[in-house]
Design a protein around this motif. Structure first.
Motif, mmCIF file in Angstrom:
data_model
loop_
_atom_site.group_PDB
_atom_site.id
_atom_site.type_symbol
_atom_site.label_atom_id
_atom_site.label_comp_id
_atom_site.label_asym_id
_atom_site.label_seq_id
_atom_site.Cartn_x
_atom_site.Cartn_y
_atom_site.Cartn_z
ATOM 1 N N GLU A 17 0.721 -1.133 -0.099
ATOM 2 C CA GLU A 17 0.002 -0.012 -0.031
ATOM 3 C C GLU A 17 0.961 1.220 0.006
ATOM 4 N N GLY A 18 1.937 1.283 0.683
ATOM 5 C CA GLY A 18 2.692 2.546 0.918
ATOM 6 C C GLY A 18 3.559 2.544 -0.460
ATOM 7 N N ARG A 19 3.833 1.555 -1.219
ATOM 8 C CA ARG A 19 4.707 1.485 -2.360
ATOM 9 C C ARG A 19 3.634 2.116 -3.412
ATOM 10 N N ALA A 20 2.337 1.753 -3.370
ATOM 11 C CA ALA A 20 1.467 2.055 -4.447
ATOM 12 C C ALA A 20 1.117 3.778 -4.115
ATOM 13 N N GLN A 22 3.404 5.897 -2.722
ATOM 14 C CA GLN A 22 4.739 6.545 -3.282
ATOM 15 C C GLN A 22 4.732 6.526 -4.782
ATOM 16 N N GLU A 23 4.350 5.486 -5.502
ATOM 17 C CA GLU A 23 4.517 5.711 -6.819
ATOM 18 C C GLU A 23 3.501 6.729 -7.648
ATOM 19 N N LEU A 24 2.211 6.536 -6.786
ATOM 20 C CA LEU A 24 1.209 7.720 -7.439
ATOM 21 C C LEU A 24 1.888 9.193 -7.228
ATOM 22 N N LEU A 25 2.424 9.525 -5.899
ATOM 23 C CA LEU A 25 2.758 10.769 -5.505
ATOM 24 C C LEU A 25 4.030 10.971 -6.462
ATOM 25 N N GLN A 26 5.131 9.966 -6.852
ATOM 26 C CA GLN A 26 6.014 10.285 -7.691
ATOM 27 C C GLN A 26 5.570 10.479 -9.285
ATOM 28 N N GLU A 27 4.436 10.024 -9.589
ATOM 29 C CA GLU A 27 3.894 10.261 -10.994
ATOM 30 C C GLU A 27 3.359 11.806 -10.922
ATOM 31 N N LYS A 28 2.831 12.184 -9.752
ATOM 32 C CA LYS A 28 2.347 13.674 -9.573
ATOM 33 C C LYS A 28 3.449 14.628 -9.309
ATOM 34 N N LYS A 29 4.873 14.081 -9.495
ATOM 35 C CA LYS A 29 5.843 14.843 -9.401
ATOM 36 C C LYS A 29 6.044 15.379 -7.762
ATOM 37 N N PHE A 30 5.703 14.618 -7.060
ATOM 38 C CA PHE A 30 6.239 15.097 -5.521
ATOM 39 C C PHE A 30 7.400 14.094 -5.277
ATOM 40 N N VAL A 32 8.944 12.462 -3.051
ATOM 41 C CA VAL A 32 9.052 11.622 -1.889
ATOM 42 C C VAL A 32 9.999 10.481 -2.362
ATOM 43 N N THR A 33 10.755 9.743 -1.517
ATOM 44 C CA THR A 33 11.605 8.729 -1.627
ATOM 45 C C THR A 33 11.061 7.658 -0.773
ATOM 46 N N SER A 34 10.000 7.630 0.210
ATOM 47 C CA SER A 34 9.545 6.548 0.756
ATOM 48 C C SER A 34 8.066 6.743 1.288
ATOM 49 N N VAL A 35 7.274 5.925 1.296
ATOM 50 C CA VAL A 35 5.940 6.087 1.793
ATOM 51 C C VAL A 35 5.796 4.630 2.671
ATOM 52 N N ARG A 36 5.059 4.749 3.945
ATOM 53 C CA ARG A 36 4.697 3.670 4.444
ATOM 54 C C ARG A 36 3.530 3.886 4.992
ATOM 55 N N VAL A 37 2.273 3.147 4.953
ATOM 56 C CA VAL A 37 1.146 3.197 5.582
ATOM 57 C C VAL A 37 0.862 2.423 6.514
ATOM 58 N N GLY A 38 0.281 2.857 7.644
ATOM 59 C CA GLY A 38 -0.139 1.857 8.859
ATOM 60 C C GLY A 38 -1.653 2.502 9.276
ATOM 61 N N LYS A 39 -1.738 2.358 10.559
ATOM 62 C CA LYS A 39 -3.132 2.432 11.166
ATOM 63 C C LYS A 39 -3.010 3.347 12.451
ATOM 64 N N TRP A 40 -3.661 4.186 12.747
ATOM 65 C CA TRP A 40 -3.740 4.982 14.024
ATOM 66 C C TRP A 40 -5.113 4.799 14.643
ATOM 67 N N ILE A 41 -5.030 4.182 15.921
ATOM 68 C CA ILE A 41 -6.253 4.046 16.782
ATOM 69 C C ILE A 41 -6.217 4.575 17.890
ATOM 70 N N GLU A 42 -7.414 5.152 18.304
ATOM 71 C CA GLU A 42 -7.592 5.902 19.370
ATOM 72 C C GLU A 42 -8.518 5.140 20.416
ATOM 73 N N VAL A 43 -8.053 4.807 21.554
ATOM 74 C CA VAL A 43 -8.680 4.015 22.639
ATOM 75 C C VAL A 43 -9.092 4.796 23.813
ATOM 76 N N GLN A 44 -10.327 4.928 24.146
ATOM 77 C CA GLN A 44 -10.599 5.539 25.459
ATOM 78 C C GLN A 44 -10.890 4.234 26.504
ATOM 79 N N VAL A 45 -10.034 4.554 27.732
ATOM 80 C CA VAL A 45 -10.232 3.470 28.727
ATOM 81 C C VAL A 45 -10.680 4.037 29.995
ATOM 82 N N ASP A 46 -11.856 3.269 30.722
ATOM 83 C CA ASP A 46 -12.403 3.673 31.732
ATOM 84 C C ASP A 46 -11.546 3.099 33.095
#
Length: 80
Positions: A17-20, A22-30, A32-46
């Protein structure tokens, strides 16, 4: 009490996903040399005890939010 969990693919694995992105951004002339895609999870704990709450969220991150074979995680507390 609020915590945030960042889940990312392990460095040694191909992040398709990060590679895809990265390639899109490079095609758009940004320049970038590396892109990694992950998740950000917010947790509310009682829970009043911060150490206990953080341990609980770390357990959730390890057992539910991430796959330890292919992902790593970090837990952040909300200091706002």
């Amino acid at each position: 009490m609020k915590f945030f969990v960042q889940v990312m693919p392990r460095e040694v694995l191909l992040d398709s996903e990060g590679r895809a992105v990265q390639e899109l951004l490079q095609e758009k002339k940004f320049p970038v040399t590396s892109v990694r895609v992950g998740k950000w999870i917010e947790v509310q704990v009682d829970q009043d005890n911060e150490a206990t709450a953080k341990k609980m969220v770390e357990d959730l991150a390890q057992k539910i939010f991430s796959n330890p074979l292919i992902e790593t995680f970090k837990v952040f507390g909300d200091k706002t």
